[in-house]
Design a protein around this motif. Structure first.
Motif, mmCIF file in Angstrom:
data_model
loop_
_atom_site.group_PDB
_atom_site.id
_atom_site.type_symbol
_atom_site.label_atom_id
_atom_site.label_comp_id
_atom_site.label_asym_id
_atom_site.label_seq_id
_atom_site.Cartn_x
_atom_site.Cartn_y
_atom_site.Cartn_z
ATOM 1 N N SER A 176 40.809 24.171 3.320
ATOM 2 C CA SER A 176 39.438 23.678 3.494
ATOM 3 C C SER A 176 39.128 23.545 4.976
ATOM 4 O O SER A 176 39.789 22.776 5.682
ATOM 5 N N PRO A 177 38.118 24.261 5.485
ATOM 6 C CA PRO A 177 37.809 24.177 6.906
ATOM 7 C C PRO A 177 36.897 23.011 7.278
ATOM 8 O O PRO A 177 36.675 22.758 8.455
ATOM 9 N N VAL A 178 36.367 22.292 6.291
ATOM 10 C CA VAL A 178 35.435 21.190 6.544
ATOM 11 C C VAL A 178 36.117 19.873 6.183
ATOM 12 O O VAL A 178 36.755 19.755 5.133
ATOM 13 N N ASN A 179 35.958 18.875 7.079
ATOM 14 C CA ASN A 179 36.578 17.562 6.880
ATOM 15 C C ASN A 179 38.066 17.697 6.574
ATOM 16 O O ASN A 179 38.567 17.191 5.555
ATOM 17 N N SER A 180 38.759 18.386 7.464
ATOM 18 C CA SER A 180 40.191 18.623 7.287
ATOM 19 C C SER A 180 40.837 18.802 8.652
ATOM 20 O O SER A 180 40.154 18.926 9.679
ATOM 21 N N HIS A 181 42.170 18.820 8.668
ATOM 22 C CA HIS A 181 42.888 19.089 9.915
ATOM 23 C C HIS A 181 42.569 20.494 10.439
ATOM 24 O O HIS A 181 42.476 20.707 11.653
ATOM 25 N N LEU A 182 42.395 21.429 9.526
ATOM 26 C CA LEU A 182 42.047 22.786 9.938
ATOM 27 C C LEU A 182 40.714 22.802 10.667
ATOM 28 O O LEU A 182 40.553 23.493 11.682
ATOM 29 N N GLY A 183 39.752 22.045 10.157
ATOM 30 C CA GLY A 183 38.451 21.973 10.815
ATOM 31 C C GLY A 183 38.556 21.420 12.226
ATOM 32 O O GLY A 183 37.887 21.900 13.147
ATOM 33 N N ILE A 184 39.407 20.410 12.409
ATOM 34 C CA ILE A 184 39.620 19.841 13.747
ATOM 35 C C ILE A 184 40.195 20.899 14.682
ATOM 36 O O ILE A 184 39.745 21.060 15.820
ATOM 37 N N ILE A 185 41.186 21.643 14.197
ATOM 38 C CA ILE A 185 41.819 22.677 15.025
ATOM 39 C C ILE A 185 40.830 23.767 15.382
ATOM 40 O O ILE A 185 40.775 24.238 16.530
ATOM 41 N N LEU A 186 40.011 24.186 14.422
ATOM 42 C CA LEU A 186 39.017 25.230 14.684
ATOM 43 C C LEU A 186 38.026 24.794 15.752
ATOM 44 O O LEU A 186 37.670 25.576 16.645
ATOM 45 N N ALA A 187 37.569 23.551 15.662
ATOM 46 C CA ALA A 187 36.621 23.033 16.658
ATOM 47 C C ALA A 187 37.273 22.935 18.031
ATOM 48 O O ALA A 187 36.673 23.313 19.049
ATOM 49 N N CYS A 188 38.507 22.437 18.079
ATOM 50 C CA CYS A 188 39.218 22.309 19.361
ATOM 51 C C CYS A 188 39.482 23.666 19.987
ATOM 52 O O CYS A 188 39.388 23.824 21.217
ATOM 53 N N MET A 189 39.794 24.640 19.177
ATOM 54 C CA MET A 189 40.037 25.995 19.704
ATOM 55 C C MET A 189 38.803 26.531 20.403
ATOM 56 O O MET A 189 38.882 27.077 21.505
ATOM 57 N N PHE A 190 37.643 26.359 19.785
ATOM 58 C CA PHE A 190 36.418 26.932 20.327
ATOM 59 C C PHE A 190 36.113 26.393 21.722
ATOM 60 O O PHE A 190 35.791 27.156 22.639
ATOM 61 N N VAL A 191 36.238 25.090 21.903
ATOM 62 C CA VAL A 191 35.860 24.499 23.197
ATOM 63 C C VAL A 191 36.949 24.635 24.247
ATOM 64 O O VAL A 191 36.685 24.459 25.444
#
Length: 264
Positions: free
Chosen positions: A126-141
């Motif tokens: 799950s990319p939303v409200n999950s650890h994966l979502g946090i990693i995806l957001a951190c990667m982008f910035v």
């Protein structure tokens, strides 16, 4: 050319303004914090969990960036081509845009209704409200902080050394891993540190795609909005202490390795 002590004093006095500008707000926060609450917060499982989540998700994001960003940085450092400036500008875009906009972009790209998000959801991620979502957001910035530093580090490695190794029969990958990477190590390490630090501190992009589970910056905002400054400050103090400690350790390790290389 030797500089006089007066010249060094002038440079130090000018530069110290920025150091003081960092220390003044941080020192004020530490002095005004309720240290009774700060001490008790060290055993608060929610705070400890948020801090640890910030550390390891930032490390995971930085690892992925390094895996794919190192070849990209080397390619940019060794090639001149039409459109290179555009490609470098695209890499730097996350620095310029507001991070809430970055979060919205990442959410739209990886929401369950988007193709990439649908594939991840089908795979049980799950990319939303999950650890994966946090990693995806951190990667982008955080991408620009590593790629730019790595590219500049490879610029500092003379292509003549690499060509000499190739003429002696060493294959490309051997030259890359045994010559280019070691010579560019200092810049690569600096890029890793900056990329990790940017991920640890990220709030705007993370809060859009993953308000829960909370990382430290999200928890600071949540406690400030709910309980006020008195109960958000302890979390901020702990985050600063953790980041400062890790920065000092990483810098000392890098300095020690540099001294070993100089002594050889």
């Amino acid at each position: 050319m030797q500089r006089s002590s007066r010249e060094w004093l002038f440079l130090l006095s000018m530069g110290s303004f920025l150091v003081l500008y960092i220390l003044w707000p941080l020192g004020g926060m530490f002095l005004r914090a309720d240290w009774g609450i700060v001490a008790s917060s060290f055993s608060d499982s929610e705070i400890v969990g948020a801090l640890w989540r910030s550390i390891w998700t930032a490390a995971a994001a930085t690892g992925v960036i390094a895996l794919f960003g190192t070849p990209l940085a080397y390619f940019l450092a060794r090639n001149t081509f039409r459109g290179k400036s555009v490609l470098e500008a695209i890499i730097d875009v996350p620095i310029m845009i507001p991070h809430t906009v970055a979060g919205i972009a990442v959410l739209m790209a990886f929401s369950p209704k988007a193709p990439a998000g649908a594939l991840l959801t089908k795979a049980g991620l799950s990319p939303v409200n999950s650890h994966l979502g946090i990693i995806l957001a951190c990667m982008f910035v955080s991408i620009p902080f590593y790629v730019d530093a790595a590219r500049d580090a490879f610029y500092g490695v003379s292509p003549r050394i690499e060509r000499a190794a190739r003429t002696l029969g060493a294959p490309f990958l051997s030259v890359f891993f045994r010559v280019s990477l070691p010579l560019a190590r200092k810049g690569l390490v600096s890029g890793l540190i900056m990329s990790w630090a940017r991920s640890v501190s990220e709030f705007g992009a993370v809060v859009i795609i993953a308000y829960h589970p909370m990382v430290a910056p999200t928890l600071i905002y949540d406690r400030f909005a709910t309980f006020g400054l008195k109960y958000s400050t302890p979390v901020a103090v702990q985050l600063i202490l953790v980041c400062l400690g890790m920065f000092v350790v990483l810098r000392l390790l890098a300095a020690g390795k540099r001294r070993e290389d100089e002594e050889r």
